[in-house]
Design an enzyme around this catalytic site. Structure first.
Site, PDB file in Angstrom:
ATOM      1  N   ASP A  54     -21.469 -29.295 -10.980  1.00 19.41           N
ATOM      2  CA  ASP A  54     -22.535 -28.292 -10.992  1.00 19.41           C
ATOM      3  C   ASP A  54     -23.564 -28.621 -12.074  1.00 19.41           C
ATOM      4  OD1 ASP A  54     -23.886 -26.074 -10.144  1.00 19.41           O
ATOM      5  OD2 ASP A  54     -22.520 -24.595 -11.014  1.00 19.41           O
ATOM      6  N   HIS A 114     -15.720 -26.112 -13.638  1.00 17.89           N
ATOM      7  CA  HIS A 114     -16.119 -26.081 -12.219  1.00 17.89           C
ATOM      8  C   HIS A 114     -17.575 -25.608 -12.171  1.00 17.89           C
ATOM      9  CE1 HIS A 114     -14.213 -25.204  -7.981  1.00 17.89           C
ATOM     10  NE2 HIS A 114     -15.366 -25.837  -7.884  1.00 17.89           N
ATOM     11  N   ILE A 116     -21.027 -23.541 -13.186  1.00 18.01           N
ATOM     12  CA  ILE A 116     -21.587 -23.083 -14.461  1.00 18.01           C
ATOM     13  C   ILE A 116     -22.830 -22.234 -14.211  1.00 18.01           C
ATOM     14  CG2 ILE A 116     -20.684 -25.029 -15.791  1.00 18.01           C
ATOM     15  CD1 ILE A 116     -23.417 -26.334 -15.643  1.00 18.01           C
ATOM     16  N   ASN A 167     -15.050 -20.485  -7.714  1.00 22.81           N
ATOM     17  CA  ASN A 167     -15.766 -21.755  -7.539  1.00 22.81           C
ATOM     18  C   ASN A 167     -17.009 -21.790  -8.410  1.00 22.81           C
ATOM     19  OD1 ASN A 167     -17.780 -23.634  -6.265  1.00 22.81           O
ATOM     20  ND2 ASN A 167     -16.037 -24.069  -4.932  1.00 22.81           N
ATOM     21  N   ASP A 168     -17.887 -20.772  -8.269  1.00 18.72           N
ATOM     22  CA  ASP A 168     -19.151 -20.780  -9.010  1.00 18.72           C
ATOM     23  C   ASP A 168     -19.481 -19.361  -9.447  1.00 18.72           C
ATOM     24  OD1 ASP A 168     -21.420 -21.842 -10.151  1.00 18.72           O
ATOM     25  OD2 ASP A 168     -22.540 -22.036  -8.273  1.00 18.72           O
ATOM     26  N   ASN A 223     -18.925 -20.953  -1.817  1.00 19.04           N
ATOM     27  CA  ASN A 223     -19.042 -22.054  -2.788  1.00 19.04           C
ATOM     28  C   ASN A 223     -20.168 -21.756  -3.771  1.00 19.04           C
ATOM     29  OD1 ASN A 223     -19.263 -24.861  -3.848  1.00 19.04           O
ATOM     30  ND2 ASN A 223     -17.796 -25.266  -2.227  1.00 19.04           N
TER      31      ASN A 223
END
Ligand SMILES: [Ca+2]
Ligand SMILES: [Ca+2]
Length: 245
Positions: A54, A114, A116, A167-168, A223
């Site tokens: 990311d 993962h 950010i 995930n994000d 995602n």
């Protein structure tokens, strides 16, 4: 008669699994040939050999990059090395990456970054929020960015029973963010089943210290996520939804 029923059921299950596997390969473009593309303005950034999941860019052109993610079922280039956060100044003619130092007191050995997201406070302090998977759990780490020292000061680890398989994230305010969950299950084999069957059971959460709730659901592996400049609309995987606030 009993054997015939068992064989019929077995055949039906195998046919369903086969059909789901073919659909999964099509969905992920697993069989598509990759055509070579000439990209004259692209050049290799050295130092990111362990991959980059990311990126988040500040208005002044400084970019944070998370690197070294270890995730079940995904290839990993350095299984024994912890992940890192890199900084890149996009104002430079030939931008290079620099690994940011992380303050003492934070478990750097199990750092597994993962997604950010950055947040700039009213006093111009820059905070970096990082989805972390220490020992394959999910936490969100809050850091303060020290630009002169090129370092991150760890302030807080955020955990919650709903913050699993994160995930994000996209940060809206101090310790307020949306988070995507890429799987409903946490068990590896159930995750595989979830993906092959395309169950679409993943969701988007809103987190604040006072309230944590699901704000959108029905995604197939939610995602990356971002938010519009007026913070009224957030988007994940091509879906745009109205903010709950
Ligand atoms: Ca992000
Ligand atoms: Ca992602």
């Amino acid at each position: 008669m009993g054997k015939l029923v068992v064989l019929t059921l077995l055949g039906a299950v195998l046919a369903l699994i086969g059909e789901r596997l073919v659909a999964f390969r099509q969905r992920t473009n697993a069989s598509r040939a990759v055509e070579p593309v000439d990209l004259p303005n692209c050049h290799l950034i050295e130092g990111l050999e362990n991959g980059s999941e990311d990126i988040d860019i500040l208005p002044n052109g400084l970019a944070f990059i998370s690197s070294g993610l270890k995730y079940p079922g995904m290839p990993n280039f350095a299984p024994d090395e912890p992940g890192q956060i890199f900084l890149m100044d996009l104002n430079e003619q030939n931008p290079r990456v620099q690994a940011l130092n992380i303050s003492d007191g934070f478990d750097k050995a199990s750092f597994n970054p993962h997604g950010i997201s950055t947040f700039i406070d009213k006093d111009h302090t820059v905070y970096l929020y990082v989805v972390n998977h220490p020992h394959m759990k999910s936490t969100v780490e809050k850091f303060k960015f020290e630009e002169q020292q090129r370092s991150l000061v760890h302030l807080k680890t955020i955990k919650h029973e709903l913050l699993t398989s994160v995930n994000d994230i996209v940060v809206l305010g101090p310790e307020q963010f949306y988070a995507t969950r890429d799987h409903y299950f946490t068990n590896f084999f159930l995750v595989l089943l979830e993906m092959i069957m395309d169950l679409r059971w993943t969701d988007v959460l809103f987190y604040s210290p006072r309230e944590v709730k699901v704000v959108a659901k029905g995604f197939s592996s939610a995602n990356g996520i971002t938010v519009s400049l007026d913070k009224k609309c957030f988007a994940s995987r091509m879906f745009c939804l109205r903010s709950p606030k």
